[in-house]
Design an enzyme around this catalytic site. Structure first.
Site, PDB file in Angstrom:
ATOM      1  N   PRO A 291       0.833  -1.210   0.000  1.00  0.00           N
ATOM      2  CA  PRO A 291       0.000   0.000   0.000  1.00  0.00           C
ATOM      3  C   PRO A 291       0.862   1.252   0.000  1.00  0.00           C
ATOM      4  CG  PRO A 291       0.050  -0.947   2.192  1.00  0.00           C
ATOM      5  CD  PRO A 291       0.789  -1.901   1.297  1.00  0.00           C
ATOM      6  N   GLY A 292       0.596   2.132  -0.898  1.00  0.00           N
ATOM      7  CA  GLY A 292       1.338   3.392  -0.951  1.00  0.00           C
ATOM      8  C   GLY A 292       0.382   4.551  -0.901  1.00  0.00           C
ATOM      9  N   CYS A 361       4.092  28.311 -17.408  1.00  0.00           N
ATOM     10  CA  CYS A 361       3.839  28.823 -18.754  1.00  0.00           C
ATOM     11  C   CYS A 361       3.305  27.710 -19.650  1.00  0.00           C
ATOM     12  CB  CYS A 361       5.122  29.430 -19.327  1.00  0.00           C
ATOM     13  SG  CYS A 361       4.860  30.385 -20.820  1.00  0.00           S
ATOM     14  N   GLU A 362       2.145  27.181 -19.269  1.00  0.00           N
ATOM     15  CA  GLU A 362       1.475  26.103 -19.989  1.00  0.00           C
ATOM     16  C   GLU A 362      -0.032  26.314 -19.853  1.00  0.00           C
ATOM     17  OE1 GLU A 362       2.551  23.522 -21.767  1.00  0.00           O
ATOM     18  OE2 GLU A 362       4.699  23.801 -21.421  1.00  0.00           O
ATOM     19  N   TYR A 390       2.049  11.004  -4.688  1.00  0.00           N
ATOM     20  CA  TYR A 390       2.445  11.323  -6.064  1.00  0.00           C
ATOM     21  C   TYR A 390       2.503  12.820  -6.363  1.00  0.00           C
ATOM     22  CZ  TYR A 390       1.657   6.357  -6.919  1.00  0.00           C
ATOM     23  OH  TYR A 390       1.717   4.990  -6.863  1.00  0.00           O
TER      24      TYR A 390
END
Length: 432
Positions: A291-292, A361-362, A390
């Site tokens: 489990p993470g 800048c996206e 994550y």
């Protein structure tokens, strides 16, 4: 925003995480800021272990380090009695430097580099999870050169569709991970391992994906894996000592997510394993899980400061914050959904639908599209929940943004576990 287990709202209408005021945390540590409830993480570790103790005789819970790893996290999971899985030289090095008992470490990865394998051997990593046929020869050669015998498991593909995002399905035959059972490659690989003098075959491993809510997927996995154990024993006489069924249990990110409890997950998995062992007349192997996300995801959140507020009449209103895809790339990668609130104004009524934009800048740097919030202004503190997994692990320096700090909170106290980067950190390795 749904208040997760580590959160509450104080009488002043300010969010508290692990008993710490979000405003106090921002004042002390700045933003963006990853906040992890240490007490909740420890409780999660203990719940997994307790569930196994009453359901299966021999087990190991491995923390999946890829979701969030820092020296303090290594120390925490070691103290709670967990093992750890590592997938790179950097994760091995971090665990070793943190004083983690490396005999409880399992080294995964589909392309382990020779230098990483040597580091693992020198660091005393307890087990290697072989991912493919070429790795068998490589690991045997390197272990022989050091006059050691490496304990190994083989990662197999059980052919299970876990009904999750295509990018995080890992148990299908067409996957970069593992060797398939159905086409005979797994059996071929194990027979090759058994011929190597410097490898000690211990068992098999699989992982069917992440953010899984359907426990039937794990039942199907147990059916396939134990049936393969029986086939292997019949063909070779080899008895599996360790069976690792991976992890992937889903968590709550946003409305519609219905995660199962750790206890029901363990009960379902262990019952399926025991039933299948009895069916095939096999002895109990050690059962491992990884489990993470479920260990830390809901225990973490990210705090931002609101900057520019931009309204396009009759189109959309953008609320920009001082972070974005550099500290949380998941919305851009997976179209991941999150919930958020104004941490300094938790009791204010939502008034308008806005989109939360990052500062990169996206055009795709959008943390949340179309969320209803109170009328936000510059200086407000935005909290995005369930960012413990994550986010820090996948953070980047895109646009030469510096990575945020990480703090652990527990019972009203906070402590820095990862320092905020500086501009000097950014250019440390530059060469003119």
């Amino acid at each position: 925003m749904k208040l997760l287990a580590s959160m509450k709202v104080n009488p002043e209408g300010v969010l508290e995480i692990g008993g710490c005021s979000a405003l106090d945390l921002v004042k002390q540590f700045g933003t963006p800021l990853y906040v992890m409830d240490e007490g909740q993480i420890r409780k999660n570790c203990q719940e997994y272990i307790s569930a196994f103790r009453v359901n299966y005789p021999d087990f190991t819970v491995l923390y999946a380090s890829k979701v969030f790893l820092a020296a303090a996290m290594c120390k925490l999971v070691a103290e709670e009695g967990l093992g750890i899985d590592v997938v790179s030289g950097g994760e091995i090095y971090t665990a070793k430097k943190a004083g983690f008992p490396m005999e409880r470490a399992y080294f995964h990865g589909n392309n382990k580099l020779p230098e990483e394998i040597n580091l693992a051997l020198d660091s005393g990593v307890g087990s290697f999870v072989i991912d493919n046929l070429p790795e068998i020869e490589l690991l045997n050669t390197l272990a022989k050169a050091k006059d050691v015998k490496a304990k190994v498991l083989l990662r197999v593909s059980p052919g299970i569709d876990a009904h999750t995002h295509s990018f995080i399905k890992t148990g299908l035959i067409d996957s970069k991970f593992g060797v398939a059972i159905s086409n005979g490659q797994a059996m071929e690989a194990i027979k090759a391992i058994l011929q190597k003098d410097s490898l000690e075959f211990r068992g098999i491993h699989c992982h069917i994906g992440s953010q899984i809510f359907d426990l039937d997927s794990y039942t199907e996995t147990a059916d396939v894996m134990v049936a393969f154990m029986a086939q292997l024993q019949a063909d070779t006489g080899v008895e599996i000592k360790e069976l690792n069924l991976g992890g992937g249990l889903g968590i709550y990110y946003s409305d519609g997510d219905e995660p199962k409890s750790f206890t029901s997950f363990v009960e379902n998995m262990t019952k399926a394993v025991k039933d299948n062992l009895a069916k095939h007349g096999l002895a109990f192997p050690r059962l491992l899980i990884e489990p993470g996300r479920s260990m830390v995801g809901e225990a973490g959140c990210t705090l931002y400061t609101v900057g520019t507020v931009k309204e396009i009449p009759d189109i959309k209103k953008y609320i920009s914050v001082d972070g974005g895809m550099t500290d949380n790339p998941r919305p851009a990668l997976y179209d991941a959904k999150y919930e958020a609130a104004l941490a300094n104004r938790m009791t204010d009524a939502p008034e308008e639908v806005v989109s939360i934009a990052g500062k990169c800048c996206e055009s795709g740097d959008m943390l949340i599209k179309d969320i209803k919030l109170p009328r936000a202004k510059a200086g407000d503190i935005l909290v995005v929940s369930a960012t413990g997994a994550y986010n820090y692990a996948m953070s980047s320096n895109y646009n030469r943004n510096i990575k945020p700090a990480v703090v652990f909170v527990d019972k009203g106290s906070s402590r820095l576990v990862v320092k905020r980067e500086t501009y000097d950190d950014l250019i440390r390795n530059d060469v003119i």
